[in-house]
Design a protein around this motif. Structure first.
Motif, PDB file in Angstrom:
ATOM      1  N   UNK A  88       0.816  -1.207   0.000  1.00  0.00           N
ATOM      2  CA  UNK A  88       0.000   0.000   0.000  1.00  0.00           C
ATOM      3  C   UNK A  88       0.858   1.270   0.000  1.00  0.00           C
ATOM      4  N   UNK A  89       1.952   1.278   0.750  1.00  0.00           N
ATOM      5  CA  UNK A  89       2.829   2.450   0.752  1.00  0.00           C
ATOM      6  C   UNK A  89       3.385   2.692  -0.645  1.00  0.00           C
ATOM      7  N   UNK A  90       3.873   1.634  -1.269  1.00  0.00           N
ATOM      8  CA  UNK A  90       4.451   1.786  -2.599  1.00  0.00           C
ATOM      9  C   UNK A  90       3.426   2.165  -3.650  1.00  0.00           C
ATOM     10  N   UNK A  91       2.291   1.496  -3.631  1.00  0.00           N
ATOM     11  CA  UNK A  91       1.279   1.733  -4.669  1.00  0.00           C
ATOM     12  C   UNK A  91       0.682   3.133  -4.547  1.00  0.00           C
ATOM     13  N   UNK A  92       0.327   3.549  -3.333  1.00  0.00           N
ATOM     14  CA  UNK A  92      -0.330   4.842  -3.168  1.00  0.00           C
ATOM     15  C   UNK A  92       0.588   6.002  -3.542  1.00  0.00           C
ATOM     16  N   UNK A  93       1.806   5.999  -3.005  1.00  0.00           N
ATOM     17  CA  UNK A  93       2.701   7.116  -3.289  1.00  0.00           C
ATOM     18  C   UNK A  93       3.184   7.105  -4.738  1.00  0.00           C
ATOM     19  N   UNK A  94       3.402   5.925  -5.291  1.00  0.00           N
ATOM     20  CA  UNK A  94       3.889   5.871  -6.663  1.00  0.00           C
ATOM     21  C   UNK A  94       2.802   6.300  -7.643  1.00  0.00           C
ATOM     22  N   UNK A  95       1.560   5.915  -7.376  1.00  0.00           N
ATOM     23  CA  UNK A  95       0.479   6.234  -8.308  1.00  0.00           C
ATOM     24  C   UNK A  95      -0.056   7.649  -8.109  1.00  0.00           C
ATOM     25  N   UNK A  96      -0.120   8.122  -6.857  1.00  0.00           N
ATOM     26  CA  UNK A  96      -0.788   9.393  -6.578  1.00  0.00           C
ATOM     27  C   UNK A  96       0.162  10.503  -6.164  1.00  0.00           C
ATOM     28  N   UNK A  97       1.439  10.192  -5.994  1.00  0.00           N
ATOM     29  CA  UNK A  97       2.401  11.225  -5.645  1.00  0.00           C
ATOM     30  C   UNK A  97       2.461  11.479  -4.142  1.00  0.00           C
ATOM     31  N   UNK A  98       3.519  12.190  -3.727  1.00  0.00           N
ATOM     32  CA  UNK A  98       3.706  12.534  -2.317  1.00  0.00           C
ATOM     33  C   UNK A  98       2.931  13.821  -2.026  1.00  0.00           C
ATOM     34  N   UNK A  99       1.867  13.691  -1.266  1.00  0.00           N
ATOM     35  CA  UNK A  99       1.047  14.852  -0.917  1.00  0.00           C
ATOM     36  C   UNK A  99       0.303  14.537   0.370  1.00  0.00           C
ATOM     37  N   UNK A 100      -0.249  15.599   0.968  1.00  0.00           N
ATOM     38  CA  UNK A 100      -1.039  15.404   2.189  1.00  0.00           C
ATOM     39  C   UNK A 100      -2.265  14.557   1.901  1.00  0.00           C
ATOM     40  N   UNK A 101      -2.831  14.693   0.708  1.00  0.00           N
ATOM     41  CA  UNK A 101      -4.005  13.909   0.338  1.00  0.00           C
ATOM     42  C   UNK A 101      -3.677  12.421   0.306  1.00  0.00           C
ATOM     43  N   UNK A 102      -2.549  12.063  -0.301  1.00  0.00           N
ATOM     44  CA  UNK A 102      -2.155  10.656  -0.373  1.00  0.00           C
ATOM     45  C   UNK A 102      -1.801  10.110   1.006  1.00  0.00           C
TER      46      UNK A 102
ATOM     47  N   UNK B  47      -2.427 -19.794   5.559  1.00  0.00           N
ATOM     48  CA  UNK B  47      -2.625 -19.396   4.164  1.00  0.00           C
ATOM     49  C   UNK B  47      -3.989 -18.727   3.998  1.00  0.00           C
ATOM     50  N   UNK B  48      -5.020 -19.292   4.634  1.00  0.00           N
ATOM     51  CA  UNK B  48      -6.355 -18.708   4.555  1.00  0.00           C
ATOM     52  C   UNK B  48      -6.369 -17.327   5.204  1.00  0.00           C
ATOM     53  N   UNK B  49      -5.710 -17.199   6.370  1.00  0.00           N
ATOM     54  CA  UNK B  49      -5.633 -15.909   7.056  1.00  0.00           C
ATOM     55  C   UNK B  49      -4.976 -14.864   6.165  1.00  0.00           C
ATOM     56  N   UNK B  50      -3.882 -15.226   5.546  1.00  0.00           N
ATOM     57  CA  UNK B  50      -3.176 -14.306   4.650  1.00  0.00           C
ATOM     58  C   UNK B  50      -4.069 -13.924   3.474  1.00  0.00           C
ATOM     59  N   UNK B  51      -4.799 -14.888   2.953  1.00  0.00           N
ATOM     60  CA  UNK B  51      -5.692 -14.608   1.836  1.00  0.00           C
ATOM     61  C   UNK B  51      -6.815 -13.666   2.207  1.00  0.00           C
ATOM     62  N   UNK B  52      -7.339 -13.788   3.428  1.00  0.00           N
ATOM     63  CA  UNK B  52      -8.401 -12.892   3.874  1.00  0.00           C
ATOM     64  C   UNK B  52      -7.925 -11.441   3.903  1.00  0.00           C
ATOM     65  N   UNK B  53      -6.671 -11.233   4.281  1.00  0.00           N
ATOM     66  CA  UNK B  53      -6.131  -9.872   4.368  1.00  0.00           C
ATOM     67  C   UNK B  53      -5.824  -9.320   2.974  1.00  0.00           C
ATOM     68  N   UNK B  54      -5.192 -10.135   2.140  1.00  0.00           N
ATOM     69  CA  UNK B  54      -4.793  -9.669   0.809  1.00  0.00           C
ATOM     70  C   UNK B  54      -6.011  -9.368  -0.057  1.00  0.00           C
ATOM     71  N   UNK B  55      -7.065 -10.153   0.078  1.00  0.00           N
ATOM     72  CA  UNK B  55      -8.216 -10.015  -0.806  1.00  0.00           C
ATOM     73  C   UNK B  55      -8.906  -8.657  -0.686  1.00  0.00           C
ATOM     74  N   UNK B  56      -8.764  -7.987   0.459  1.00  0.00           N
ATOM     75  CA  UNK B  56      -9.429  -6.699   0.631  1.00  0.00           C
ATOM     76  C   UNK B  56      -8.585  -5.489   0.307  1.00  0.00           C
ATOM     77  N   UNK B  57      -7.345  -5.694  -0.129  1.00  0.00           N
ATOM     78  CA  UNK B  57      -6.439  -4.566  -0.341  1.00  0.00           C
ATOM     79  C   UNK B  57      -6.938  -3.612  -1.419  1.00  0.00           C
ATOM     80  N   UNK B  58      -7.347  -4.161  -2.553  1.00  0.00           N
ATOM     81  CA  UNK B  58      -7.734  -3.307  -3.662  1.00  0.00           C
ATOM     82  C   UNK B  58      -8.922  -2.424  -3.348  1.00  0.00           C
ATOM     83  N   UNK B  59      -9.961  -3.009  -2.765  1.00  0.00           N
ATOM     84  CA  UNK B  59     -11.162  -2.233  -2.445  1.00  0.00           C
ATOM     85  C   UNK B  59     -10.872  -1.236  -1.338  1.00  0.00           C
ATOM     86  N   UNK B  60     -10.061  -1.625  -0.364  1.00  0.00           N
ATOM     87  CA  UNK B  60      -9.707  -0.724   0.731  1.00  0.00           C
ATOM     88  C   UNK B  60      -8.959   0.486   0.207  1.00  0.00           C
TER      89      UNK B  60
END
Length: 481
Positions: free
Chosen positions: A235-249, A299-312
């Motif tokens: 999330x740190x990499x994707x948000x800052x790389x896609x949206x830039x370094x700003x207070x909004x991001x 593995x199931x626990x990890x999948x539960x967390x990863x599956x919500x990343x995009x929508x979050x």
């Protein structure tokens, strides 16, 4: 004179005041004081949990490894015929169940054969198509397929009961590449440079998943920490790389991390409380027998967390942007009113996103849903069964995390945007300064043009109002009338 006024207004309103710059810096320092230590802690955890890459103790037979003399070939289907299975044995020898195939042929069983031209050259070969493929989807001339070539297998001449060429799978390289190129072209055409950065960030996210999280699960690393650290890095990499370094991001990132933490805690509790062991999955059973270090529950626990990343990520960045846009439209709004207005947008987003998650998982589990329906079981039993409980819990856990992330992200965004916006006596100036604090680098040209146009309009209006000619007085009376 009007021209000079216009230039002065444009210049004065396009630059933030010293107070605005100081407030913006204070807000950025506060955000940095929270996010920098959190980022460093995440990177330290990643370094400690980084897998060694060793595959000792793993026993997994590769289904695509061939015996001596057996190869996997590809080719293009020229024609398709349905005939007695015994006629297929004339195409060449095999290794194994000749008696069974012969018995089926004596009973008049028909098989589907595809005359296929090998990609490496040579005469067409007669490939037998699996009955399930022939019945469900079928094959047709022009299809690219991958098949098992048993013609040169060791001891093949001793057995004459089975075909020498057996269908394995379709070759899907071309349609997938075309869809990927179309997807990239559409994203870049609509989102421009930001879309390209998002695509590159997606590649980086899959790199973290493939090189850190998956090998860590194979080696038995703590699944909760592994998922939290890996998801936070993504999330740190994707948000800052896609949206830039700003207070909004940065605001969106804080909301995302909060939602991620809630999702992880709920996933850890639900995995244990609901006894999600993955016993109903063939793939899970394969992993259990592969290595003693692999925990299916982990593995199931990890999948539960990863599956919500995009929508979050979607809801937090959208909500943060909504707060900024609302403030730019009404910079004089109080924090309470701004929060209430933004939450109206957030509630609509919550409703639509819940549907998105539920239907996405339902679509992925459609074959299981059909099977459960055919069992004619009570609905409560079906939803809590081993086949569906994981999908149900994944939907509920992901939805709770994203719903709670929306008000938190909104609150943080309101506090930050109110701290970076300095109200002055001129509402127009105030609004522009608020907008300037969150200007998108991609839209700088458009913002400058709009500011100049607004300043020119104000100058023209003032000149018109201040003029004292009879025509202007008549025009003003007509406007007021």
């Amino acid at each position: 004179m009007g021209s000079g006024h216009s230039h002065s207004s444009s210049t004065g309103h396009s630059e933030p005041t010293t107070q605005a710059v100081a407030a913006r810096r204070r807000a950025n320092r506060i955000l940095a004081a929270v996010l920098i230590p959190l980022t460093l802690l995440t990177l330290a955890g990643m370094a400690l949990l980084w897998p060694s890459g060793s595959k000792e103790g793993i026993t997994l037979a590769n289904p695509y490894s061939a015996a001596p003399g057996v190869t996997f070939d590809t080719g293009k289907i020229q024609s398709v015929v349905v005939e007695s299975c015994m006629q297929g044995s004339a195409a060449g020898p095999s290794s194994g169940s000749g008696d069974q195939q012969q018995g089926q042929g004596q009973q008049g069983t028909d098989c589907t054969f595809a005359f296929t031209e090998p990609d490496r050259g040579g005469s067409p070969v007669k490939v037998v198509i699996n009955p399930d493929v022939a019945k469900s989807h079928g094959v047709k001339p022009g299809d690219q397929i991958r098949y098992l070539n048993l013609s040169q297998a060791a001891g093949a001449s001793a057995s004459q009961g089975s075909p020498a060429y057996i269908f394995v799978d379709f070759v899907r390289t071309l349609p997938i590449v075309l869809l990927a190129l179309l997807y990239a072209a559409v994203v870049i055409a609509v989102a421009r440079w930001r879309g390209l950065r998002a695509l590159i960030g997606l590649v980086g996210a899959y790199f973290v998943l493939a090189s850190f999280m998956l090998p860590g699960l194979v080696e038995g690393k703590p699944p909760l920490l592994l998922a939290l650290v890996g998801a936070t890095v993504i999330m740190i990499g994707v948000l800052y790389f896609a949206h830039g370094f700003s207070a909004r991001t940065s605001t969106a990132l804080l909301g995302t991390i909060f939602g991620l933490a809630i999702t992880a805690l709920l996933a850890a509790w639900a995995t244990d409380a609901a006894n999600l062991a993955g016993v109903g999955s063939h793939d899970a059973a394969t992993l259990v027998n592969t290595s003693a270090n692999i925990s299916i529950s982990g593995v199931i626990l990890c999948g539960l967390i990863i599956s919500g990343l995009g929508v979050l990520n979607d809801v937090t960045i959208t909500q943060s942007s909504a707060v900024w846009e609302l403030y730019e439209l009404a910079p004089g709004s109080s924090a309470r009113k701004l929060f209430t207005s933004a939450m109206r947008i957030g509630r609509d987003h919550i409703a639509s996103t819940v549907y998105t998650i539920a239907f996405a998982y339902a679509g992925a589990a459609l074959p299981i849903l059909i099977i459960v329906m055919l069992y004619d079981r009570p609905l409560a039993d079906a939803l809590t069964s081993a086949e569906l409980s994981e999908e149900v819990i994944r939907t509920l856990v992901g939805s709770i995390g994203l719903v709670l992330a929306i008000p938190v992200t909104t609150l943080i965004a309101v506090l930050v945007v109110k701290a970076t916006g300095i109200k002055t006596a001129e509402p127009a100036s105030d609004g522009l300064r608020a907008g300037d604090s969150s200007v998108d680098p991609d839209d700088v040209g458009d913002t400058g043009t709009l500011a100049a146009a607004a300043a020119s309009s104000r100058s023209t209006h003032q000149t018109y109002e201040n003029s004292d000619t009879p025509a202007s007085r008549r025009g003003r009376r007509a406007d007021r009338g």
